[in-house]
Design a protein around this motif. Structure first.
Motif: not given
Length: 368
Positions: A19-22, A50-57
Motif C-alpha cells: 500500500p502506497g508504494m509509489g 527510510l528517511d522519507r517514509v513514515p514509520r506507520e507506512t
C-alpha cells in the motif's frame, strides 16, 4: 522461507503491491537493498532506514507482506497474459531507459512496445463533440502514417484518439494506465481496453490488482511524456490534468502542440492558453508529421483503402461546414449562412437524419 524458483521480477511486483508504494518510495527502498532482501527484511521485522517514509507506512507494509503470497500472485498475473519488464531488461521500452525518472519496472499486455515514431494525444475527459472528432481523426491519420498513438485510456480525448488509431491499418497504439492491468478503469472503456490489449499495447507501472488511486495518474503522465516524440493537447480546461503531461513533456524537452479551440469554450481554455504560451499550433496531422521530422502519408482505412477525414458529400454539407462545432440556435445558423430559413430548416433536418447533427432542446450541434 523465500521461493528460490521465483524470478527477481516477482519480488519487485510484490514490493510494488504494498500500500502506497509509489516510484519514489520504491527507489528509496532499492537504494538500500535489492527486492528479495527488502522483502525478507519486511517479513522478519528488520528495521528499514527510510528517511522519507513514515514509520506507520512501513508497519502497514510489514502487515501486507505477511499476508501476500508472492508465488500465487505471480502465477495469477502470468495466467492473465501479463508480463513484467525491469529497466534495461527484455521488453522494457528503450525510450524510458535514460528517462529522468524511469519506472523501475513495467507491466505489459498485448504486442511489444512499438519502436517507431510516437505521438501522445491527450486532453480532457469532459470534451466536446468537436474535440472528440478531432482526436479520433488525428489518431486515425497519424496511425495510418506509421505513428503510434500514446495516451492514457481515459474517457473523452484519450479514448477517441485510441479509437481513431484502431480504426485504420496502421501503427500499433499504446495505452499507459493508472491501475493494474486487470483493473479496468474507467469501466465504460472495457471494450476499448480489451481491443488495445489484443490489437495494441497496454502498459502500467501499477501491479496486478492495484486500484486507480489518484496519485497514480500524475505518475502515469510522466511515462506518457517519456514515450512520446510529440505531445498534443486536443482540449483542456484551464486546470486540466493533461497539463500535467505537458509539464512532464517540457521537463524532457519533448515538443508540445495544441489544437486551437473556440474562445467561448471552457474545454479549450487550457489548450488555447498553451498556444498563447508558445505551444505549436496544430490544425492537422501534417503539422505533427513535420514537427517530428516525418513526411505525411495518405491515411488508410482498416481494409487498406484510402480513408477520408472530410465530411462526406451530403445535402447540407456547406451549411455543416459553416456551423462549426458549437451548439447553435436555429436563428444563429440562419445568420451564419445568410440563407433562406426554410432552406436552412430543410438542410438541418437532412443532417440530423444522416447523423451529422443532433438536437438538444432549441440547439442544433454538429457531431460528425
Amino acid at each position: 522461507m523465500m521461493d528460490a524458483e521465483l524470478p527477481y521480477s516477482a519480488w519487485l511486483m510484490a514490493l510494488l503491491s504494498l500500500p502506497g508504494m509509489g516510484p519514489a518510495r520504491l527507489a528509496q527502498v532499492l537504494e538500500q537493498s535489492d527486492a528479495v532482501d527488502a522483502w525478507q527484511k519486511l517479513l522478519r521485522g528488520t528495521p528499514l532506514k527510510l528517511d522519507r517514509v513514515p514509520r506507520e507506512t512501513v508497519e502497514k507494509w510489514r502487515s501486507a507482506a505477511r499476508a501476500f503470497d508472492v508465488k500465487t500472485r505471480w502465477s495469477a498475473a502470468a495466467a492473465l497474459g501479463m508480463s513484467m519488464s525491469e529497466i534495461g531488461g527484455s521488453g522494457y521500452p528503450d525510450r524510458l531507459i535514460d528517462d529522468i525518472e524511469p519506472p523501475t519496472a513495467l507491466f505489459h499486455m498485448g504486442h511489444p512496445v512499438p519502436v517507431g515514431p510516437t505521438v501522445a494525444i491527450v486532453g480532457t475527459r469532459r470534451c466536446t463533440s468537436y474535440g472528440r472528432r478531432v482526436a479520433f481523426e488525428l489518431g486515425a491519420a497519424l496511425s495510418a502514417a506509421g505513428v503510434s498513438i500514446v495516451s492514457g485510456l481515459a474517457l473523452g480525448i484519450d479514448a477517441a484518439a485510441h479509437q481513431g488509431a484502431l480504426s485504420v491499418a496502421g501503427a500499433l497504439p499504446v495505452a499507459v494506465v493508472g491501475s493494474g492491468l486487470d483493473v479496468v478503469y474507467p469501466r465504460r472503456n472495457q471494450k476499448l481496453w480489451e481491443r488495445l490489449g489484443t490489437e495494441g499495447t497496454i502498459l502500467s507501472e501499477a501491479p496486478p490488482g492495484a486500484p486507480p488511486e489518484a496519485w497514480r495518474f500524475p505518475a502515469r503522465n510522466r511515462i506518457i511524456a517519456g514515450l512520446a516524440d510529440f505531445v498534443l493537447v486536443v482540449e483542456s480546461h484551464a486546470a486540466g490534468g493533461s497539463l500535467l503531461t505537458v509539464d512532464e513533456a517540457q521537463l524532457r524537452d519533448v515538443p508540445v502542440g495544441a489544437i486551437p479551440g473556440p474562445i467561448t469554450s471552457a474545454a479549450s481554455a487550457g489548450s488555447n492558453q498553451l498556444l498563447v504560451d508558445g505551444a505549436i499550433p496544430v490544425v492537422g496531422a501534417d503539422d505533427i508529421m513535420i514537427a517530428i521530422g516525418h513526411s505525411p502519408t495518405p491515411p488508410k482505412a482498416a481494409d487498406g483503402t484510402e480513408a477520408t477525414t472530410s465530411v462526406i458529400s451530403t445535402p447540407g454539407s456547406d451549411l455543416l461546414e459553416q456551423m462549426g462545432w458549437q451548439p447553435l440556435l436555429f436563428e444563429q445558423i440562419c445568420l451564419l449562412t445568410s440563407a433562406d430559413p426554410s432552406l436552412v430548416a430543410t438542410q438541418i433536418e437532412q443532417l440530423v437524419q444522416a447523423g451529422f447533427c443532433t438536437r438538444s432542446g432549441a440547439f442544433v450541434e454538429r457531431v460528425r
